[in-house]
Design an enzyme around this catalytic site. Structure first.
Site, PDB file in Angstrom:
ATOM      1  CD  GLU A  53      -1.765  -2.357   1.601  1.00  0.00           C
ATOM      2  OE1 GLU A  53      -0.580  -2.602   1.918  1.00  0.00           O
ATOM      3  OE2 GLU A  53      -2.683  -3.202   1.707  1.00  0.00           O
ATOM      4  CG  PHE A 115     -10.104  -9.474  11.386  1.00  0.00           C
ATOM      5  CD1 PHE A 115      -8.846  -9.878  11.831  1.00  0.00           C
ATOM      6  CD2 PHE A 115     -10.374  -9.506  10.023  1.00  0.00           C
ATOM      7  CE1 PHE A 115      -7.886 -10.317  10.932  1.00  0.00           C
ATOM      8  CE2 PHE A 115      -9.408  -9.944   9.123  1.00  0.00           C
ATOM      9  CZ  PHE A 115      -8.165 -10.355   9.587  1.00  0.00           C
ATOM     10  CD  GLN A 116      -7.649  -7.278   7.773  1.00  0.00           C
ATOM     11  OE1 GLN A 116      -8.496  -6.976   6.937  1.00  0.00           O
ATOM     12  NE2 GLN A 116      -6.511  -7.856   7.454  1.00  0.00           N
ATOM     13  CE  LYS A 165     -17.518  -6.124   3.348  1.00  0.00           C
ATOM     14  NZ  LYS A 165     -16.934  -7.445   3.621  1.00  0.00           N
ATOM     15  CG  MET A 483      22.775  11.458   2.844  1.00  0.00           C
ATOM     16  SD  MET A 483      23.946  12.625   2.114  1.00  0.00           S
ATOM     17  CE  MET A 483      22.990  13.283   0.762  1.00  0.00           C
TER      18      MET A 483
HETATM   19  C1  LIG Z   1      12.618   5.109   5.002  1.00  0.00           C
HETATM   20  C2  LIG Z   1      13.917   5.733   5.328  1.00  0.00           C
HETATM   21  N1  LIG Z   1      14.735   5.151   6.241  1.00  0.00           N
HETATM   22  C3  LIG Z   1      15.935   5.709   6.530  1.00  0.00           C
HETATM   23  C4  LIG Z   1      16.329   6.872   5.939  1.00  0.00           C
HETATM   24  C5  LIG Z   1      17.677   7.514   6.288  1.00  0.00           C
HETATM   25  N2  LIG Z   1      18.545   7.523   5.102  1.00  0.00           N
HETATM   26  C6  LIG Z   1      18.713   8.616   4.326  1.00  0.00           C
HETATM   27  S1  LIG Z   1      19.706   8.353   3.023  1.00  0.00           S
HETATM   28  C7  LIG Z   1      19.975   6.756   3.480  1.00  0.00           C
HETATM   29  C8  LIG Z   1      20.870   5.872   2.676  1.00  0.00           C
HETATM   30  C9  LIG Z   1      20.406   5.666   1.291  1.00  0.00           C
HETATM   31  O1  LIG Z   1      21.260   4.731   0.678  1.00  0.00           O
HETATM   32  P1  LIG Z   1      21.191   4.462  -0.877  1.00  0.00           P
HETATM   33  O2  LIG Z   1      19.799   4.245  -1.291  1.00  0.00           O
HETATM   34  O3  LIG Z   1      22.162   3.393  -1.231  1.00  0.00           O
HETATM   35  O4  LIG Z   1      21.628   5.853  -1.478  1.00  0.00           O
HETATM   36  P2  LIG Z   1      23.089   6.547  -1.523  1.00  0.00           P
HETATM   37  O5  LIG Z   1      23.103   7.566  -0.425  1.00  0.00           O
HETATM   38  O6  LIG Z   1      24.119   5.500  -1.319  1.00  0.00           O
HETATM   39  O7  LIG Z   1      23.154   7.165  -2.861  1.00  0.00           O
HETATM   40  C10 LIG Z   1      19.292   6.455   4.655  1.00  0.00           C
HETATM   41  C11 LIG Z   1      19.338   5.164   5.362  1.00  0.00           C
HETATM   42  C12 LIG Z   1      15.441   7.451   5.009  1.00  0.00           C
HETATM   43  N3  LIG Z   1      15.711   8.603   4.390  1.00  0.00           N
HETATM   44  N4  LIG Z   1      14.264   6.855   4.709  1.00  0.00           N
END
Ligand SMILES: Cc1ncc(C[n+]2csc(CCOP(=O)(O)OP(=O)(O)O)c2C)c(N)n1
Ligand SMILES: [Mg+2]
Lengths: 586, 169
Positions: A53, A115-116, A165, A483
């Site tokens: 979803e 439920f749900q 529903k 990052m």
């Molecule tokens: C749902 C979610 N969980 C955690 C984060 C924190 N976060 C930001 S960038 C990142 C790493 C992303 O890694 P990748 O997709 O390999 O991209 P890169 O930075 O290596 O280009 C994380 C864990 C986030 N932005 N979103």
């Protein structure tokens, strides 16, 4: 005389059709079976079956942001609704118009831990612009029409309609969409004339002006973007864009300074810091843009044009506020500028541009290309150059690749760039690209991804296969949550805690498992061929582009720093240690 | 806008009397970290099904402006008015104050109640319930004086307020 009645599910479908809906992204379940039954019986509305979803929301966002229409979602009660929450908040943060229908247990069971059952309106209240629990079928048609009106007008956003529903199977007369003014919700469209006058005087008198433009320009529509371009050209002033505002002003226009903010260009941030008049249009002084607040544009008089009064004076106190729709206000401004025969201060503007050109000459996006290893910036640069001139739409995941995409792609038009800005949701890009591709079947739609993010909604490869969507997934594979790794390098002594992507799948085989094409590039010499093949193939493609694992994204304003304390490259890191205060910020 | 003093403001909000509207308002305050010093709500227009919420909050001018803008943004909100800024207003609060005492203290509590124009609305041989109406600081003062005399329970309505003069919200 007896009025003709329909059951609730029929009413919903009829209202959606009357609202001009063509596509719904959804996933069935017990509470919404009456709606799925109606969907089965008709063929005007196309239902796209996602695999989770959250992806339905992001797909609807991609659809909405690439068309300017409202994106529509249908999910079941309980887990269906809770899975949708991330996508709802994502749409809220980025002001994307969405109507999300959620199933609910029958009214007599609400509150009984059935439920749900989930308190969907309670859970989604802070992540939606508005939400409704429809307890009575008589109000159903009005609520659906109102939901579309609320979602798309003013500052757009997601609206949830929770549908018990029993309401879906009870009969009532259908009421068509009424354009009557809402009793309490009336967004202000036209800007105050005297505020506009005052703004124009300030703009014309500026010596070091800058336009700081955001997603509100794009939300206002194509016309607003044209008017912005016209006004920027008329004044001759520089224009910078936020992450959400890219494409609102042509990226390769000489007056564009590129992106502003944490990973924005040197010239943008320095011009923001040094300006004497800042004209903020449809942007919201977000912390990713302002950096340290008490050092933000210290010499500037600030004008803020925005449709949302709560965005004004929220983070930064401004001198002149114009509440209204960007397009509407710009139209008045251009007319006022002409009527008063205003003219910029040519001498001041000339020396301001000379200064800006000096900043530009630093060439802040330069990087050291080699022929041994693919630099991620080089990969994005080639992707941009090889797709230029095509009918291209870009979505992204979240991380370094997202910032490089924002830096190296130039968008000449609105609606071409879909990224999760406010919430920064990893897993946004792939489902979003599906939504874009559905709206633009013949376009080239590319999700610029990281190997970590892409795994957050990778199941959507199955949706892509089912509907034969030729989406391209271009993974900058650095084997790290890049990052996160970058922040750990700069802020946490290089202790790379849990940011290495172990046990990565073989992305080429993964593509093949889903009936897509898998391609891989290891060396710079292979890159162009791989990109060209990706474009040429008329099927979904995953490109595993192996890039330098250690590359950091620059320029960077570390959290808690000012615009003029930007790190331009690795050589800056040692010289400018990050403050303790900055450490606690995100 | 540069004024960083924290001040107390009384805000009146006219809303549709529908399910969840109070949750929206309260959620906005808790979600954004604003203060609620008191909150009252009741339907004021049964025909139009409108309720009036009175909130006493405090913050810098910038925060107060934010609060008003955020409230105005809620779909079922019709009108937001800052009674502290928008001209003179009257505000009142009602409290029920229970004092359990005998002998001299019981007599003293009655005497003070008389000075404050509080009414005894319940009495037993060892207790009174006083009803007092007035501004918040008057109620505070009354309750403080009752403390050494055997104060056992207080119930307050929170502030209701209205602008002076002929205009409506
Ligand atoms: C749902 C979610 N969980 C955690 C984060 C924190 N976060 C930001 S960038 C990142 C790493 C992303 O890694 P990748 O997709 O390999 O991209 P890169 O930075 O290596 O280009 C994380 C864990 C986030 N932005 N979103
Ligand atoms: Mg990565």
């Amino acid at each position: 005389m007896t009025q003709e009645t329909m059951n609730g599910a029929e009413i919903v479908l009829k209202a959606l059709q009357d609202q001009g809906v063509e596509v719904i992204f959804g996933y069935p379940g017990g509470a919404v079976l009456p709606l799925y039954d109606e969907i089965f019986k008709q063929n005007r509305l196309r239902h796209i079956l996602v695999r989770h979803e959250q992806a339905a929301l992001h797909a609807a966002e991609g659809y909405a942001r690439s068309t300017g229409k409202v994106g529509v979602v249908l999910v079941t009660s309980g887990p269906g609704a809770t899975n949708a929450v991330t996508g709802l908040l994502d749409a809220m943060c980025d002001s994307v118009p969405i109507v999300c229908l959620t199933g609910q247990v029958p009214t007599h069971l609400i509150g009984n831990d059935a439920f749900q059952e989930a308190d969907t309106t309670g859970i989604t209240r802070p992540c939606t612009k508005h939400n409704y629990l429809v307890k009575d079928v008589e109000s159903l048609s009005r609520v659906v029409h109102e939901a579309f009106y609320v979602a798309r007008t003013g500052r757009p956003g997601p609206v949830v309609i929770d549908l018990p529903k029993d309401v879906l199977v009870t009969r009532a007369p259908y009421v068509g969409s009424a354009d009557a003014a809402h009793k309490s919700y009336r967004p202000r469209v036209k800007g105050d004339a005297s505020a506009i006058e005052a703004a124009l005087t300030l703009i014309a008198g500026a010596k070091r002006p800058i336009f700081y433009t955001g997603g509100g320009v794009i939300n206002s529509g194509v016309k607003a973007c044209k008017l912005l371009t016209q006004f920027v050209h008329t004044t001759g002033y520089p224009c910078t864009q936020t992450l959400m505002g890219l494409g609102g002003f042509p990226g390769s226009d000489p007056q564009s300074l590129g992106m502003v903010g944490m990973h924005g260009t040197y010239e943008s941030n320095m011009a923001m810091h040094g300006c004497d008049v800042m004209i903020c249009i449809g942007a919201r002084f977000d912390d990713r843009v302002t950096g340290r607040l008490n050092a933000f544009a210290p010499h500037a008089k600030k004008i803020h044009i925005d449709i949302d009064p709560s965005s004004i004076n929220k983070n930064v106190a401004v001198d002149i506020a114009v509440v209204g729709d960007v397009g509407n206000v710009l139209e008045d401004m251009i007319a006022g500028w002409k009527a008063r025969s205003l003219r910029p201060d040519a001498a001041a503007l000339k020396s301001w541009w000379t200064q800006i050109e000096r900043w530009r000459a630093r060439d802040c996006l330069r990087f050291a290309a080699t022929d041994k290893i693919i630099k991620p910036q080089y990969a994005i640069k080639r992707l941009y150059e090889l797709t230029k001139g095509r009918d291209t739409y870009i979505t992204t995941e979240v991380g370094q690749h997202q910032m490089w995409a924002a830096q190296f792609f130039k968008f000449e038009e609105p609606f071409r760039w879909m990224t999760s800005g406010g919430l920064g949701t990893m897993g946004y890009g792939l489902p979003s690209a599906m939504g874009v591709q559905l709206a633009h079947p013949d376009a080239l739609v590319i999700d610029i991804a990281g190997e970590a993010s892409i795994q957050m909604n990778i199941q959507e490869m199955s949706t892509i296969a089912q509907y034969r969507l030729p989406v391209k997934i271009f993974i900058l594979n650095n084997q790290y949550m890049g990052m996160v790794r970058q922040w750990q390098e700069l802020l946490h002594g290089g202790r790379y805690s849990e940011s290495y992507c172990a046990a990565l799948p073989d992305f080429v085989k993964l593509a093949e498992a889903y009936g897509a094409v898998g391609l891989k590039a290891d060396k710079p010499s292979e890159l162009d061929d791989v990109i060209n093949e990706m474009i040429a193939v008329d099927r979904p493609v995953i490109v595993d582009c192996r890039v330098d694992q250690a590359e950091n994204c620059f320029p960077m304003i570390p959290s808690g720093a000012a615009h003029n304390e930007m790190l331009l490259g690795p050589e800056d890191e040692a010289e400018k240690p990050i403050s303790e205060d900055g450490m606690v910020l995100v | 806008m540069q004024n960083n003093d924290i001040r107390r403001h009384t805000i009146a909000i006219l809303v549709d009397n529908e399910a969840g509207v109070l949750a929206r308002v309260i959620g906005l305050f808790s979600g954004r970290g604003y203060n609620i010093e008191s909150l009252t709500v009741a339907e004021v227009d049964p025909r139009e099904q409108l309720s009036r919420i009175t909130i006493v909050t405090s913050g810098t001018m910038m925060i107060i402006e934010q609060i008003k803008a955020q409230l105005s943004r809620l779909v079922p909100v019709h009108k937001v008015s800052d009674l502290t800024l928008d001209g003179p207003s009257v505000s009142r609060e009602l409290a029920l104050v229970k004092v359990a005492a005998t002998g001299e203290k019981r007599v003293e509590s009655l005497r003070i109640a008389d000075i404050f124009r509080a009414r005894a609305v319940d009495s037993t041989n060892e207790s009174f319930v006083f009803e007092i109406v007035g501004a918040t600081d008057k109620l505070d003062a009354f309750i403080r004086l009752m403390e050494p005399l055997g104060l056992v329970d207080v119930s307050r309505t929170g502030v209701v307020a209205i602008a002076r003069g002929p205009k409506s919200l």
